[in-house]
Motif scaffolding. Structure first.
Motif, PDB file in Angstrom:
ATOM      1  N   VAL A  40       0.852  -1.182   0.000  1.00 36.41           N
ATOM      2  CA  VAL A  40       0.000   0.000   0.000  1.00 36.41           C
ATOM      3  C   VAL A  40       0.893   1.240   0.000  1.00 36.41           C
ATOM      4  O   VAL A  40       1.871   1.290   0.757  1.00 36.41           O
ATOM      5  N   ALA A  41       0.585   2.215  -0.821  1.00 38.86           N
ATOM      6  CA  ALA A  41       1.383   3.442  -0.859  1.00 38.86           C
ATOM      7  C   ALA A  41       1.435   4.082   0.529  1.00 38.86           C
ATOM      8  O   ALA A  41       0.443   4.070   1.272  1.00 38.86           O
ATOM      9  N   GLU A  42       2.567   4.634   0.906  1.00 39.78           N
ATOM     10  CA  GLU A  42       2.762   5.174   2.260  1.00 39.78           C
ATOM     11  C   GLU A  42       1.741   6.247   2.608  1.00 39.78           C
ATOM     12  O   GLU A  42       1.271   6.326   3.742  1.00 39.78           O
ATOM     13  N   HIS A  43       1.375   7.082   1.623  1.00 41.77           N
ATOM     14  CA  HIS A  43       0.438   8.167   1.953  1.00 41.77           C
ATOM     15  C   HIS A  43      -1.001   7.676   2.071  1.00 41.77           C
ATOM     16  O   HIS A  43      -1.907   8.459   2.330  1.00 41.77           O
ATOM     17  N   TYR A  44      -1.209   6.368   1.905  1.00 40.63           N
ATOM     18  CA  TYR A  44      -2.515   5.760   2.147  1.00 40.63           C
ATOM     19  C   TYR A  44      -2.545   5.033   3.496  1.00 40.63           C
ATOM     20  O   TYR A  44      -3.436   4.216   3.732  1.00 40.63           O
ATOM     21  N   ILE A  45      -1.604   5.339   4.365  1.00 37.70           N
ATOM     22  CA  ILE A  45      -1.502   4.625   5.644  1.00 37.70           C
ATOM     23  C   ILE A  45      -1.600   5.603   6.808  1.00 37.70           C
ATOM     24  O   ILE A  45      -0.913   6.627   6.851  1.00 37.70           O
ATOM     25  N   ALA A  46      -2.471   5.269   7.771  1.00 44.36           N
ATOM     26  CA  ALA A  46      -2.596   6.022   9.023  1.00 44.36           C
ATOM     27  C   ALA A  46      -1.922   5.230  10.140  1.00 44.36           C
ATOM     28  O   ALA A  46      -1.921   3.991  10.129  1.00 44.36           O
ATOM     29  N   VAL A  47      -1.367   5.951  11.098  1.00 44.43           N
ATOM     30  CA  VAL A  47      -0.644   5.340  12.217  1.00 44.43           C
ATOM     31  C   VAL A  47      -1.260   5.816  13.529  1.00 44.43           C
ATOM     32  O   VAL A  47      -1.584   6.998  13.675  1.00 44.43           O
ATOM     33  N   ALA A  48      -1.423   4.909  14.467  1.00 40.09           N
ATOM     34  CA  ALA A  48      -1.934   5.266  15.794  1.00 40.09           C
ATOM     35  C   ALA A  48      -1.216   4.444  16.853  1.00 40.09           C
ATOM     36  O   ALA A  48      -0.853   3.294  16.610  1.00 40.09           O
ATOM     37  N   SER A  49      -1.026   5.042  18.012  1.00 33.78           N
ATOM     38  CA  SER A  49      -0.383   4.362  19.133  1.00 33.78           C
ATOM     39  C   SER A  49      -1.108   4.728  20.412  1.00 33.78           C
ATOM     40  O   SER A  49      -1.692   5.813  20.530  1.00 33.78           O
ATOM     41  N   THR A  50      -1.055   3.839  21.403  1.00 28.20           N
ATOM     42  CA  THR A  50      -1.666   4.119  22.700  1.00 28.20           C
ATOM     43  C   THR A  50      -0.892   3.386  23.781  1.00 28.20           C
ATOM     44  O   THR A  50      -0.349   2.308  23.548  1.00 28.20           O
ATOM     45  N   GLY A  51      -0.807   3.992  24.959  1.00 31.08           N
ATOM     46  CA  GLY A  51      -0.065   3.373  26.060  1.00 31.08           C
ATOM     47  C   GLY A  51       0.669   4.411  26.880  1.00 31.08           C
ATOM     48  O   GLY A  51       0.208   5.544  27.032  1.00 31.08           O
ATOM     49  N   VAL A  52       1.815   4.042  27.371  1.00 33.84           N
ATOM     50  CA  VAL A  52       2.589   4.901  28.263  1.00 33.84           C
ATOM     51  C   VAL A  52       3.252   6.032  27.480  1.00 33.84           C
ATOM     52  O   VAL A  52       3.835   5.819  26.416  1.00 33.84           O
ATOM     53  N   ILE A  53       3.145   7.250  27.998  1.00 36.83           N
ATOM     54  CA  ILE A  53       3.754   8.429  27.390  1.00 36.83           C
ATOM     55  C   ILE A  53       5.237   8.499  27.762  1.00 36.83           C
ATOM     56  O   ILE A  53       5.626   8.164  28.879  1.00 36.83           O
ATOM     57  N   GLY A  54       6.066   8.944  26.817  1.00 36.78           N
ATOM     58  CA  GLY A  54       7.472   9.206  27.115  1.00 36.78           C
ATOM     59  C   GLY A  54       8.393   8.027  26.963  1.00 36.78           C
ATOM     60  O   GLY A  54       9.561   8.092  27.351  1.00 36.78           O
ATOM     61  N   GLU A  55       7.922   6.942  26.394  1.00 37.81           N
ATOM     62  CA  GLU A  55       8.763   5.773  26.144  1.00 37.81           C
ATOM     63  C   GLU A  55       8.898   5.547  24.651  1.00 37.81           C
ATOM     64  O   GLU A  55       7.968   5.809  23.883  1.00 37.81           O
ATOM     65  N   PHE A  56      10.073   5.057  24.238  1.00 37.14           N
ATOM     66  CA  PHE A  56      10.319   4.807  22.820  1.00 37.14           C
ATOM     67  C   PHE A  56       9.757   3.454  22.399  1.00 37.14           C
ATOM     68  O   PHE A  56       9.715   2.504  23.181  1.00 37.14           O
ATOM     69  N   LEU A  57       9.317   3.387  21.152  1.00 35.68           N
ATOM     70  CA  LEU A  57       8.822   2.126  20.612  1.00 35.68           C
ATOM     71  C   LEU A  57       9.965   1.130  20.433  1.00 35.68           C
ATOM     72  O   LEU A  57      11.042   1.505  19.953  1.00 35.68           O
ATOM     73  N   PRO A  58       9.747  -0.139  20.786  1.00 41.51           N
ATOM     74  CA  PRO A  58      10.749  -1.183  20.486  1.00 41.51           C
ATOM     75  C   PRO A  58      10.610  -1.572  19.015  1.00 41.51           C
ATOM     76  O   PRO A  58       9.828  -2.464  18.660  1.00 41.51           O
ATOM     77  N   MET A  59      11.309  -0.896  18.153  1.00 46.00           N
ATOM     78  CA  MET A  59      11.065  -1.014  16.727  1.00 46.00           C
ATOM     79  C   MET A  59      11.385  -2.393  16.164  1.00 46.00           C
ATOM     80  O   MET A  59      10.815  -2.790  15.142  1.00 46.00           O
ATOM     81  N   ASP A  60      12.257  -3.150  16.809  1.00 45.15           N
ATOM     82  CA  ASP A  60      12.503  -4.510  16.331  1.00 45.15           C
ATOM     83  C   ASP A  60      11.250  -5.365  16.484  1.00 45.15           C
ATOM     84  O   ASP A  60      10.873  -6.120  15.582  1.00 45.15           O
ATOM     85  N   LYS A  61      10.553  -5.215  17.612  1.00 47.54           N
ATOM     86  CA  LYS A  61       9.310  -5.958  17.832  1.00 47.54           C
ATOM     87  C   LYS A  61       8.188  -5.433  16.940  1.00 47.54           C
ATOM     88  O   LYS A  61       7.365  -6.204  16.441  1.00 47.54           O
ATOM     89  N   ILE A  62       8.165  -4.115  16.754  1.00 45.39           N
ATOM     90  CA  ILE A  62       7.165  -3.514  15.865  1.00 45.39           C
ATOM     91  C   ILE A  62       7.315  -4.071  14.451  1.00 45.39           C
ATOM     92  O   ILE A  62       6.334  -4.464  13.795  1.00 45.39           O
ATOM     93  N   GLU A  63       8.545  -4.117  13.964  1.00 46.00           N
ATOM     94  CA  GLU A  63       8.793  -4.594  12.609  1.00 46.00           C
ATOM     95  C   GLU A  63       8.375  -6.049  12.442  1.00 46.00           C
ATOM     96  O   GLU A  63       7.677  -6.410  11.490  1.00 46.00           O
ATOM     97  N   THR A  64       8.781  -6.901  13.387  1.00 46.27           N
ATOM     98  CA  THR A  64       8.410  -8.314  13.322  1.00 46.27           C
ATOM     99  C   THR A  64       6.903  -8.488  13.389  1.00 46.27           C
ATOM    100  O   THR A  64       6.316  -9.304  12.674  1.00 46.27           O
ATOM    101  N   GLY A  65       6.257  -7.691  14.250  1.00 46.88           N
ATOM    102  CA  GLY A  65       4.817  -7.789  14.409  1.00 46.88           C
ATOM    103  C   GLY A  65       4.067  -7.415  13.152  1.00 46.88           C
ATOM    104  O   GLY A  65       3.133  -8.119  12.733  1.00 46.88           O
ATOM    105  N   ILE A  66       4.461  -6.306  12.532  1.00 50.33           N
ATOM    106  CA  ILE A  66       3.784  -5.870  11.303  1.00 50.33           C
ATOM    107  C   ILE A  66       3.938  -6.907  10.207  1.00 50.33           C
ATOM    108  O   ILE A  66       2.989  -7.226   9.483  1.00 50.33           O
ATOM    109  N   GLN A  67       5.130  -7.464  10.094  1.00 47.89           N
ATOM    110  CA  GLN A  67       5.382  -8.472   9.060  1.00 47.89           C
ATOM    111  C   GLN A  67       4.603  -9.758   9.307  1.00 47.89           C
ATOM    112  O   GLN A  67       4.357 -10.526   8.382  1.00 47.89           O
ATOM    113  N   SER A  68       4.192  -9.986  10.564  1.00 44.76           N
ATOM    114  CA  SER A  68       3.484 -11.227  10.914  1.00 44.76           C
ATOM    115  C   SER A  68       1.964 -11.096  10.844  1.00 44.76           C
ATOM    116  O   SER A  68       1.249 -12.084  10.976  1.00 44.76           O
ATOM    117  N   LEU A  69       1.475  -9.884  10.642  1.00 46.07           N
ATOM    118  CA  LEU A  69       0.025  -9.675  10.590  1.00 46.07           C
ATOM    119  C   LEU A  69      -0.592 -10.343   9.358  1.00 46.07           C
ATOM    120  O   LEU A  69      -0.060 -10.233   8.255  1.00 46.07           O
TER     121      LEU A  69
END
Length: 411
Positions: A114-143
């Motif tokens: 899907v073209a990048e400009h056709y994608i919305a992003v949302a997050s929820t949880g604890v404020i002030g913490e960085f995303l664990p991008m290695d887990k994010i990447e694996t998770g997205i690829q596994s959906l």
């Protein structure tokens, strides 16, 4: 002569429906390790780019995902995929957080073509913490999104934080001889006190609605649904409501000039109001849903302001939790609302129990009132008797558990 049906009568509820009931949508959720065991990354995917409208938190600290979503929507007004994570809000995380949100968009683009400009992003949880991008990447690829009810429930579960239940809604109506459906899901339990949106809400519809008109409908509906709930008086950094309309129902394009425009707006309103009530009922530590109805105000806007003031009052909320029929708490809230009030004309009812008439106290049964307040849904009615304005608001009681939940939110 038979009377024509009203818009509310035309719209029907689909009890088992949700975000995948409208045609042309898939969804899914997965556990990527952001949380200990619960699902924590979800996706909604439209078969084709869909018209999109959104409302956002008015917080000065809008989270990185909101900035990325705004960037996507402003390109064409269309979205095809929505990627969401829980556990980490990615808010107040500076340039790194913004880069990570854009990376989530890029990873989703690659995973679903899907073209990048056709994608919305949302997050929820604890404020002030960085995303664990290695887990994010694996998770997205596994959906693996699908069209089954279980796929919708996986998405609904993946977006939850302190929520105790999933929230979903679905309504349908005939427009242009076509069945049009609006489905929705949301998360929200604490930090609910909206000024534009409320929490995270995702609504799908197979209606054909151009982006500019979808935006008009969403803003109108948000003011009388999501903007009329409160749990604790706090607004989050990540609040967003997003509507996708992919046109799969095959109706003519809808606009305010269309003869059945009001039917679509009612469809959207019913779905949003249902979600708003579910959020209020599931407020952190809540034991009761509180519904406040105000009539006789100088305007609809002032009626909504009074209703919101009542349902947001900690004194009212604690009285309801304790089943204490102290109508003085209600009057105290009315008295500080930003609305015209004649202090000699106000009526107050608790359910069907009249407590105040023309600002004079009435005799009522304390036992009957206490029994009413022990129910799981409480209705408060106020008549200001100064005009024809009306409005409603929804909230919950305030219990000891609210303090417990938020005292240990990060643990």
């Amino acid at each position: 002569m038979k009377q024509a049906l009203t818009e509310k009568e035309i719209v029907r509820k689909i009890d088992s429906g949700g975000i995948l009931t409208p045609k042309g949508f898939k969804a899914g959720g997965i556990h990527a390790g952001l949380r200990y065991s619960k699902l924590d990354i979800g996706v909604i995917l439209s078969d084709s780019p869909a018209s999109c409208a959104a409302v956002y938190t008015t917080s000065h600290f809008q989270a990185a995902p909101i900035k990325v979503t705004k960037d996507s929507i402003t390109k064409e007004g269309k979205i095809q995929a929505v990627i969401v994570n829980s556990a980490c809000a990615n808010a107040c995380t500076g340039q790194r957080g913004l880069d990570d949100a854009y990376k989530m968009r890029s990873l989703t683009s690659q995973a679903f073509n899907v073209a990048e400009h056709y994608i919305a992003v949302a997050s929820t949880g604890v404020i002030g913490e960085f995303l664990p991008m290695d887990k994010i990447e694996t998770g997205i690829q596994s959906l693996v999104p699908g069209k089954m009810k279980g796929n919708a429930e996986d998405f609904q579960t993946a977006i939850l934080t302190t929520d105790t239940v999933m929230k979903s809604s679905c309504f349908a109506a005939e427009i242009n001889g076509k069945t049009v459906r609006v489905g929705g899901t949301a998360k929200g339990s604490g930090m609910i006190h909206p000024n534009m949106a409320t929490m995270l809400g995702f609504i799908t519809t197979d209606a054909n609605v151009p982006p500019q008109h979808l935006n008009t409908a969403l803003k109108e509906v948000t003011d009388i649904t999501f903007n009329q709930i409160t749990v604790d008086g706090d607004t989050s950094t990540n609040d967003m409501v997003l509507v996708l309309a992919n046109g799969e129902a095959g109706n003519e394009p809808l606009s305010p000039e269309h003869p059945e425009w009001s039917v679509f707006v009612q469809l959207l309103k019913e779905s949003c109001e249902s979600l708003a009530k579910q959020i209020a009922k599931d407020g952190e530590g809540a034991t009761k849903l509180v519904e406040v109805s105000v009539i006789g105000a100088a305007s609809n806007e002032e009626a909504r302001a009074v209703a919101k003031q009542i349902v947001g009052s900690n004194l009212v909320k604690t009285a309801i939790y304790g089943a204490d029929a102290n109508w003085g708490r209600i009057i105290g809230a009315v008295g500080q609302a930003n609305a015209y009030v004649n202090p000699d004309l106000v009526d107050v009812k608790l359910g069907s129990i009249e407590m105040l008439k023309a600002s004079n106290p009435l005799i009522y049964s304390e036992e009957e009132a206490k029994a009413y307040l022990e129910r799981d849904k409480i209705e408060i009615s106020v008549n200001l008797n100064v005009g024809s304005g009306s409005g409603m608001a929804w909230g919950c009681d305030l219990s000891y558990d609210y303090v417990k939940i938020n005292a240990s939110y990060r643990t």
